[in-house]
Structure formats: C-alpha cells, structure tokens
Design a protein around this motif. Structure first.
Motif, PDB file in Angstrom:
ATOM      1  N   ALA A 194      -1.802   1.884  -2.048  1.00 53.84           N
ATOM      2  CA  ALA A 194      -0.665   1.878  -1.125  1.00 53.84           C
ATOM      3  C   ALA A 194      -0.464   3.267  -0.518  1.00 53.84           C
ATOM      4  O   ALA A 194      -0.162   3.402   0.673  1.00 53.84           O
ATOM      5  N   LYS A 195      -0.627   4.295  -1.340  1.00 51.28           N
ATOM      6  CA  LYS A 195      -0.479   5.659  -0.847  1.00 51.28           C
ATOM      7  C   LYS A 195      -1.541   5.959   0.208  1.00 51.28           C
ATOM      8  O   LYS A 195      -1.255   6.556   1.249  1.00 51.28           O
ATOM      9  N   GLU A 196      -2.768   5.532  -0.049  1.00 50.46           N
ATOM     10  CA  GLU A 196      -3.843   5.752   0.917  1.00 50.46           C
ATOM     11  C   GLU A 196      -3.561   5.023   2.224  1.00 50.46           C
ATOM     12  O   GLU A 196      -3.785   5.564   3.307  1.00 50.46           O
ATOM     13  N   GLU A 197      -3.053   3.798   2.107  1.00 54.50           N
ATOM     14  CA  GLU A 197      -2.720   3.033   3.316  1.00 54.50           C
ATOM     15  C   GLU A 197      -1.608   3.713   4.095  1.00 54.50           C
ATOM     16  O   GLU A 197      -1.653   3.785   5.327  1.00 54.50           O
ATOM     17  N   ALA A 198      -0.604   4.225   3.382  1.00 52.91           N
ATOM     18  CA  ALA A 198       0.502   4.914   4.043  1.00 52.91           C
ATOM     19  C   ALA A 198      -0.019   6.171   4.739  1.00 52.91           C
ATOM     20  O   ALA A 198       0.377   6.467   5.875  1.00 52.91           O
ATOM     21  N   GLN A 199      -0.916   6.894   4.098  1.00 51.57           N
ATOM     22  CA  GLN A 199      -1.479   8.087   4.724  1.00 51.57           C
ATOM     23  C   GLN A 199      -2.305   7.725   5.954  1.00 51.57           C
ATOM     24  O   GLN A 199      -2.296   8.439   6.952  1.00 51.57           O
ATOM     25  N   MET A 200      -3.017   6.613   5.895  1.00 50.54           N
ATOM     26  CA  MET A 200      -3.787   6.172   7.059  1.00 50.54           C
ATOM     27  C   MET A 200      -2.847   5.835   8.217  1.00 50.54           C
ATOM     28  O   MET A 200      -3.136   6.152   9.373  1.00 50.54           O
ATOM     29  N   GLU A 201      -1.703   5.186   7.904  1.00 52.38           N
ATOM     30  CA  GLU A 201      -0.740   4.857   8.948  1.00 52.38           C
ATOM     31  C   GLU A 201      -0.169   6.131   9.571  1.00 52.38           C
ATOM     32  O   GLU A 201      -0.025   6.226  10.792  1.00 52.38           O
ATOM     33  N   VAL A 202       0.150   7.109   8.738  1.00 53.00           N
ATOM     34  CA  VAL A 202       0.682   8.376   9.236  1.00 53.00           C
ATOM     35  C   VAL A 202      -0.372   9.065  10.101  1.00 53.00           C
ATOM     36  O   VAL A 202      -0.058   9.594  11.175  1.00 53.00           O
ATOM     37  N   GLU A 203      -1.604   9.061   9.668  1.00 52.70           N
ATOM     38  CA  GLU A 203      -2.690   9.691  10.430  1.00 52.70           C
ATOM     39  C   GLU A 203      -2.890   8.980  11.773  1.00 52.70           C
ATOM     40  O   GLU A 203      -3.092   9.623  12.797  1.00 52.70           O
TER      41      GLU A 203
END
Length: 131
Positions: A49-58
């Motif tokens: 989930a953290k990786e997905e959130a970081q991808m969304e932010v990126e």
C-alpha cells in the motif's frame, strides 16, 4: 512502522481501495475477510500500500511538472518571438549603418585628408609678443 499521520492515512486509503482492509467502528483497521491474520501478511500489504501511495504521489508530481513545463513553454515562446524581432531590427540597423558608411566613405576621407594636408601657419590670436 514509524511514519507521519498523513503517510499512514495514505497507506490506509490505498488498502481500503484494494479491499484488503475495512474500517472498524473505533477508527482502527481490521483485516478483511480474505486475510489469514498473519503479521507478515499485514506487513506485506502495508508495504504494498505504501508503494502504491508513493507511485500515486510520483504520478501527481509528474503531471504537475508537465503542466508547469507547458505553461513555461507558452510564456517563453512569446519571449522567443520578441527576441527574434529585436535581433532582426538590430540586423537592419547594422546594415543601414554599413551602407551609410560605404556611401560616405570617400567624401569623409577626402575631407579629413584636406584638413590634415592643408596646413596654414599663423600666429594664434592669444599669443603675445614680448618686447
């Protein structure tokens, strides 16, 4: 896992979107029907989930950067036209000066040579002769 409240919120939102976690009445998180209750599984889901959130932010950052670049190009494009116009006007002025120099060259040279070579010796009016 020590992070900011906002970071945890993003992770929780991503988990909710995927359907792995559902909200509890007390505001905490509870495993959904598909989980086995293992600590490792929860950590893995949180990491994902953290990786997905970081991808969304990126992705959001890239979109904003692209938008900024397009606005910058639009602004610089108009300045680029001004620069080209100024450069063209400067070229015209330089060409005008060069053609004027070519036309008047002979006359100016003749005038200068006439003044330098035609020497008339005479006493300056302010000169006093001592007696």
């Amino acid at each position: 896992m020590g992070g900011s409240v906002w970071g945890r919120h993003l992770v929780q939102e991503a988990e909710r979107k995927r359907g792995a976690l559902r909200p509890r009445g007390s505001g905490g998180l509870q495993q959904g029907a598909g989980g086995r209750g293992e600590v490792g599984g929860k950590a893995r889901r949180l990491k994902q989930a953290k990786e997905e959130a970081q991808m969304e932010v990126e992705q959001y950052r890239r979109e904003r950067e692209q938008e900024f670049q397009s606005k910058q190009q639009a602004a610089m494009g108009s300045q680029g036209n001004l620069s080209a116009e100024v450069e063209q006007a400067t070229r015209r002025q330089v060409q005008g000066m060069q053609s004027s120099q070519q036309r008047n060259r002979e006359r100016v040279l003749a005038q200068l040579l006439g003044m330098v070579c035609d020497v008339r010796p005479q006493v300056h009016p302010n000169y006093r002769i001592a007696v």
